[in-house]
Design an enzyme around this catalytic site. Structure first.
Site, PDB file in Angstrom:
ATOM      1  N   GLU A 239      40.505  41.077  45.381  1.00 24.05           N
ATOM      2  CA  GLU A 239      40.243  40.043  46.023  1.00 24.05           C
ATOM      3  C   GLU A 239      41.618  39.538  46.611  1.00 24.05           C
ATOM      4  O   GLU A 239      41.474  38.456  47.679  1.00 24.05           O
ATOM      5  CB  GLU A 239      39.878  38.876  44.986  1.00 24.05           C
ATOM      6  CG  GLU A 239      41.030  38.654  43.749  1.00 24.05           C
ATOM      7  CD  GLU A 239      40.654  37.938  42.659  1.00 24.05           C
ATOM      8  OE1 GLU A 239      39.698  37.300  43.044  1.00 24.05           O
ATOM      9  OE2 GLU A 239      41.354  37.654  41.813  1.00 24.05           O
TER      10      GLU A 239
ATOM     11  N   GLY B  74      42.300  40.441  41.145  1.00 20.57           N
ATOM     12  CA  GLY B  74      43.616  40.824  41.434  1.00 20.57           C
ATOM     13  C   GLY B  74      44.027  39.965  42.668  1.00 20.57           C
ATOM     14  O   GLY B  74      44.264  40.582  43.799  1.00 20.57           O
TER      15      GLY B  74
ATOM     16  N   THR C 157      46.394  40.000  29.918  1.00 11.90           N
ATOM     17  CA  THR C 157      45.809  39.714  31.322  1.00 11.90           C
ATOM     18  C   THR C 157      45.147  40.916  31.865  1.00 11.90           C
ATOM     19  O   THR C 157      45.620  42.037  31.571  1.00 11.90           O
ATOM     20  CB  THR C 157      46.833  39.184  32.111  1.00 11.90           C
ATOM     21  OG1 THR C 157      46.204  39.217  33.619  1.00 11.90           O
ATOM     22  CG2 THR C 157      48.208  40.209  32.178  1.00 11.90           C
ATOM     23  N   VAL C 158      43.895  40.786  32.291  1.00 12.20           N
ATOM     24  CA  VAL C 158      43.283  41.989  32.733  1.00 12.20           C
ATOM     25  C   VAL C 158      43.991  42.546  34.156  1.00 12.20           C
ATOM     26  O   VAL C 158      43.751  43.630  34.387  1.00 12.20           O
ATOM     27  CB  VAL C 158      41.706  41.557  32.944  1.00 12.20           C
ATOM     28  CG1 VAL C 158      41.031  41.423  31.605  1.00 12.20           C
ATOM     29  CG2 VAL C 158      41.576  40.665  34.143  1.00 12.20           C
ATOM     30  N   ASP C 159      44.894  41.401  34.777  1.00 15.64           N
ATOM     31  CA  ASP C 159      45.319  41.737  35.793  1.00 15.64           C
ATOM     32  C   ASP C 159      46.354  43.078  35.875  1.00 15.64           C
ATOM     33  O   ASP C 159      47.088  43.496  36.924  1.00 15.64           O
ATOM     34  CB  ASP C 159      45.983  40.541  36.725  1.00 15.64           C
ATOM     35  CG  ASP C 159      44.783  39.745  37.024  1.00 15.64           C
ATOM     36  OD1 ASP C 159      43.748  40.254  37.509  1.00 15.64           O
ATOM     37  OD2 ASP C 159      44.938  38.625  37.036  1.00 15.64           O
TER      38      ASP C 159
ATOM     39  N   GLN D 230      34.178  41.796  34.733  1.00 16.97           N
ATOM     40  CA  GLN D 230      35.147  42.805  34.534  1.00 16.97           C
ATOM     41  C   GLN D 230      36.127  42.393  33.427  1.00 16.97           C
ATOM     42  O   GLN D 230      36.845  43.228  33.025  1.00 16.97           O
ATOM     43  CB  GLN D 230      35.803  43.060  35.801  1.00 16.97           C
ATOM     44  CG  GLN D 230      36.671  41.738  36.324  1.00 16.97           C
ATOM     45  CD  GLN D 230      36.809  41.969  38.105  1.00 16.97           C
ATOM     46  OE1 GLN D 230      37.370  42.731  38.481  1.00 16.97           O
ATOM     47  NE2 GLN D 230      36.126  41.017  38.824  1.00 16.97           N
TER      48      GLN D 230
ATOM     49  N   GLY E   9      42.928  33.209  31.730  1.00 18.68           N
ATOM     50  CA  GLY E   9      41.514  33.967  31.727  1.00 18.68           C
ATOM     51  C   GLY E   9      41.344  34.720  30.697  1.00 18.68           C
ATOM     52  O   GLY E   9      42.573  35.278  30.148  1.00 18.68           O
TER      53      GLY E   9
END
Length: 401
Positions: A236, A185, A138-140, A290, A11
């Site tokens: 999520e 997430g 990673t945005v996570d 996001q 991603g």
């Protein structure tokens, strides 16, 4: 001299391209490699020999690349499986054909597994002139070992800002209302937790704790009784105690064995309306916004992503440097500062760093002070955005050229 190759996987984020820019700029300042190739669409594109020359990127393009969201080189969800020997053979053939000594792979969990797997293959075959370096993104924010991941801070800043702005919108009406903001997430709640930086979130529901419907609805009711409103943020990946996802539209598979989620917000909406604790509920799913909203980048995030790319290039000068990921370490100083370090990619691959449960307050009522101390320094500052015809200037994706 030999050449190097940089590619992106998984991603995207709003600062992933800053790492590419850092690698290119580092080689311009210290030309250890003759040519810096970009691999289009990750491993998948490299296997098809889809390469582009980035060596002589102009200063202006390098600067705009840092503010360009998503993956300018293209990405992929191609799983390099250890048992698929032909893929390994083909990739090493491509590297030999283009005299590529070092592959810089920018990505998350699965990308670090790719770095580890390729390094293991080279060692097993006694191939000493092909090296592999991982750069986290990673945005996570769920990669182990590194303090945080480039991409998270900008996403966190966008989420907190969006929470504040939508909260203001909800409150213009006197009517009773619950507003539910859904973030990404799958396994970790870092993004949903970041919404609390806004200071307006009433309830935050994270995957690190099993979802208790009765407790949640009771807390929503309390908020409604107190102020006729309730602002909820949900990740999520929230699950019930039996492991099933709260998300109404639980998933198939993304090719890596990960569930593709979406629908947790609407699941909460159904629970709220069916229980009667509120008469109105609105859901906002932030979806891809996001991770690709770049006009609110965190300056800290952009600068660290760029410097991480430069650090990866610098470390690759060491001919023994392979199978490593370059991470970020927070210095023990009064003012926020970081340094870069290296760890074996295998220490990161196939692991998940969860949001600390000790930072989560009971009954979904927010976060402990330690969480704010961790996140606030990351979202500071705003880069000067170069504009063109009234909107941010972006580098045309290399895979579209």
């Amino acid at each position: 001299m030999s050449n190097c190759l940089v590619a992106q996987s998984g991603g995207p984020s709003s600062v992933i391209n800053a790492t590419v820019a850092g690698i290119v700029k580092a080689n311009q300042l210290n030309p250890f490699y003759d040519t810096v190739y970009g691999g289009l669409n990750g491993i998948e594109g490299i296997l098809s020999e889809r390469l582009v020359d980035l060596t002589h990127m102009s200063e202006n393009e390098n600067r705009i690349l840092c503010q360009t969201p998503s993956s300018a080189l293209g990405s992929c969800r191609y799983k390099l499986k250890r048992e698929t020997v032909q893929d390994f053979e083909k990739l090493f053939q491509v590297m030999e054909k283009y005299d590529i000594e070092t592959l810089f792979y920018i990505g998350g969990n699965d990308s670090m597994d790719t770095v580890a797997a390729l390094s293991e293959y080279a060692a097993a075959k006694e191939i000493i002139n092909r090296r592999f370096v991982g750069c986290p993104k990673t945005v996570d924010n769920d990669l182990m070992v590194t303090d945080h991941c480039p991409g998270f801070a900008s996403a966190a800043k966008f989420i907190a800002t969006t929470a504040m702005q939508t909260w203001l919108d909800v409150n213009v009406y006197t009517r009773q209302e619950v507003f539910v903001l859904e973030t990404m997430g799958r396994d970790a709640g870092w993004l949903a937790a970041a919404s609390c930086l806004s200071g307006i979130v009433d309830l935050v529901v994270l995957p690190e704790q099993a979802f208790n419907k009765e407790v949640f609805l009771a807390e929503v009711k309390k908020c409604i009784l107190e102020k006729n409103k309730c602002y909820v943020v949900v990740s999520e990946g929230v699950r019930y105690p039996d492991g099933t996802y709260l998300a109404a539209g639980e998933a198939k598979n993304d090719g890596f064995g990960h569930a593709i989620l979406g629908g947790a917000g609407n699941a909460l909406k159904s629970l709220i309306l069916e229980s009667g604790v509120a008469s109105r509920c609105k859901v906002q799913d932030l979806s891809t916004a996001q991770r690709c909203h770049a006009s609110e980048q965190s300056l800290v995030d952009v600068e660290e992503s760029f410097k991480l790319g430069m650090s990866a290039h610098m470390r690759s000068v060491d001919k023994a440097f392979t199978g490593k990921m370059v991470g970020v370490k927070r210095k023990d100083t009064t003012e926020y500062d970081v340094e870069f370090f290296a760890t074996d990619a295998s220490n990161v691959a196939n692991h998940v760093k969860n949001f600390p449960t000790e930072w989560i307050l009971p009954n979904y009522r927010g976060l402990a002070p330690e969480a704010y101390d961790y996140m606030r320094p990351l979202i500071q500052g705003e880069p000067v955005i170069i504009m063109e015809n009234g909107i941010p200037a972006y580098v045309k994706p290399y895979y579209m050229r």
